[in-house]
Scaffold this motif. Structure first.
Motif, PDB file in Angstrom:
ATOM      1  N   LEU A  44       1.003  -1.212   0.156  1.00  0.00           N
ATOM      2  CA  LEU A  44      -0.045  -0.043  -0.094  1.00  0.00           C
ATOM      3  C   LEU A  44       0.952   1.347   0.066  1.00  0.00           C
ATOM      4  N   VAL A  45       0.502   2.261  -0.677  1.00  0.00           N
ATOM      5  CA  VAL A  45       1.165   3.527  -0.800  1.00  0.00           C
ATOM      6  C   VAL A  45       0.423   4.525  -0.609  1.00  0.00           C
ATOM      7  N   VAL A  46       0.648   5.564   0.227  1.00  0.00           N
ATOM      8  CA  VAL A  46      -0.581   6.569   0.795  1.00  0.00           C
ATOM      9  C   VAL A  46       0.217   7.742   0.038  1.00  0.00           C
ATOM     10  N   ASP A  47      -0.232   8.517  -1.067  1.00  0.00           N
ATOM     11  CA  ASP A  47       0.398   9.506  -1.500  1.00  0.00           C
ATOM     12  C   ASP A  47      -0.030  11.088  -0.844  1.00  0.00           C
ATOM     13  N   LEU A  48       0.637  11.741   0.027  1.00  0.00           N
ATOM     14  CA  LEU A  48       0.197  12.933   0.678  1.00  0.00           C
ATOM     15  C   LEU A  48       1.063  14.164   0.036  1.00  0.00           C
ATOM     16  N   SER A  49       1.703  13.810  -1.089  1.00  0.00           N
ATOM     17  CA  SER A  49       2.496  14.737  -1.748  1.00  0.00           C
ATOM     18  C   SER A  49       1.645  16.342  -2.079  1.00  0.00           C
ATOM     19  N   ASN A  81       5.513  15.410   1.074  1.00  0.00           N
ATOM     20  CA  ASN A  81       5.964  16.690   0.592  1.00  0.00           C
ATOM     21  C   ASN A  81       6.927  17.467   1.574  1.00  0.00           C
ATOM     22  N   PRO A  82       7.372  18.600   1.583  1.00  0.00           N
ATOM     23  CA  PRO A  82       8.134  19.130   2.479  1.00  0.00           C
ATOM     24  C   PRO A  82       7.416  19.487   3.742  1.00  0.00           C
ATOM     25  N   ARG A  83       6.340  19.954   3.748  1.00  0.00           N
ATOM     26  CA  ARG A  83       5.374  20.125   4.824  1.00  0.00           C
ATOM     27  C   ARG A  83       4.994  19.090   5.691  1.00  0.00           C
ATOM     28  N   VAL A  84       4.522  17.894   4.976  1.00  0.00           N
ATOM     29  CA  VAL A  84       3.931  16.705   5.401  1.00  0.00           C
ATOM     30  C   VAL A  84       5.317  15.884   6.292  1.00  0.00           C
ATOM     31  N   VAL A  85       6.606  15.776   5.418  1.00  0.00           N
ATOM     32  CA  VAL A  85       7.789  15.513   5.882  1.00  0.00           C
ATOM     33  C   VAL A  85       8.135  16.059   7.277  1.00  0.00           C
ATOM     34  N   GLN A  86       8.108  17.438   7.359  1.00  0.00           N
ATOM     35  CA  GLN A  86       8.493  18.300   8.342  1.00  0.00           C
ATOM     36  C   GLN A  86       7.597  17.988   9.590  1.00  0.00           C
ATOM     37  N   LEU A  93       8.166   9.867  13.664  1.00  0.00           N
ATOM     38  CA  LEU A  93       7.154   8.882  13.111  1.00  0.00           C
ATOM     39  C   LEU A  93       7.615   8.646  11.678  1.00  0.00           C
ATOM     40  N   GLU A  94       8.722   9.205  11.456  1.00  0.00           N
ATOM     41  CA  GLU A  94       9.284   8.920   9.691  1.00  0.00           C
ATOM     42  C   GLU A  94       9.528   7.475   9.567  1.00  0.00           C
ATOM     43  N   GLU A  95      10.156   6.756  10.692  1.00  0.00           N
ATOM     44  CA  GLU A  95      10.432   5.189  10.313  1.00  0.00           C
ATOM     45  C   GLU A  95       9.209   4.388  10.559  1.00  0.00           C
ATOM     46  N   PHE A  96       8.463   4.424  11.563  1.00  0.00           N
ATOM     47  CA  PHE A  96       7.228   3.923  11.654  1.00  0.00           C
ATOM     48  C   PHE A  96       6.421   4.063  10.491  1.00  0.00           C
ATOM     49  N   PRO A 101      10.300  11.157   0.663  1.00  0.00           N
ATOM     50  CA  PRO A 101      10.059  12.598   0.465  1.00  0.00           C
ATOM     51  C   PRO A 101       8.990  12.805  -0.630  1.00  0.00           C
ATOM     52  N   ASP A 102       8.954  11.901  -1.644  1.00  0.00           N
ATOM     53  CA  ASP A 102       7.852  12.129  -2.786  1.00  0.00           C
ATOM     54  C   ASP A 102       7.460  10.642  -3.331  1.00  0.00           C
ATOM     55  N   LEU A 103       6.409  10.718  -4.199  1.00  0.00           N
ATOM     56  CA  LEU A 103       5.987   9.617  -4.790  1.00  0.00           C
ATOM     57  C   LEU A 103       6.946   8.728  -5.397  1.00  0.00           C
ATOM     58  N   LYS A 104       7.917   9.342  -6.221  1.00  0.00           N
ATOM     59  CA  LYS A 104       8.666   8.327  -6.833  1.00  0.00           C
ATOM     60  C   LYS A 104       9.501   7.870  -6.075  1.00  0.00           C
ATOM     61  N   SER A 105      10.061   8.136  -5.162  1.00  0.00           N
ATOM     62  CA  SER A 105      10.751   7.358  -4.007  1.00  0.00           C
ATOM     63  C   SER A 105       9.944   6.364  -3.253  1.00  0.00           C
TER      64      SER A 105
END
Length: 112
Positions: A44-49, A81-86, A93-96, A101-105
């Motif tokens: 599952l991929v959740v795109d919040l970009s 996106n930068p705002r969500v990542v920040q 929670l980034e590892e969990f 940083p983007d959809l391609k990654s």
């Protein structure tokens, strides 16, 4: 602005795309949308970009989704996106959430 979601079944994953705001007014809508389209097994991929704003309720919805995927042994990743990542990094929670940083990654991460 409200939350809008889209779903796309891809060859190697289920892709959920969201735009707008993921907050206390839309966290239930977010969870219900994913629950109505999600199937077990496939990653599952959740795109919040394209999310303009995320608050603690939105983060809580992401944590609940992560727990469900982990319990179902379903790989998942969140693209931001930068705002969500920040915001996600602020609460560590980034590892969990397997944050990318983007959809391609995110798509590359889930395919590996």
């Amino acid at each position: 602005m409200s939350l809008r979601g889209g779903f796309e079944q891809q060859a190697h994953c289920q892709l959920f795309r969201f735009t707008g705001q993921l907050d206390a007014y839309s966290d239930k809508q977010f969870g219900e949308f994913i629950a109505s389209h999600r199937s077990a097994g496939q990653p599952l991929v959740v795109d919040l970009s394209h999310i303009d704003f995320i608050d603690s309720s939105g983060l809580g919805a992401l944590v609940q989704l992560a727990k469900q995927c982990t319990a179902d042994d379903q790989p998942f990743v969140v693209a931001g996106n930068p705002r969500v990542v920040q915001t996600v990094k602020l609460v560590r929670l980034e590892e969990f959430l397997h944050l990318q940083p983007d959809l391609k990654s995110a798509l590359a991460h889930i395919a590996s």
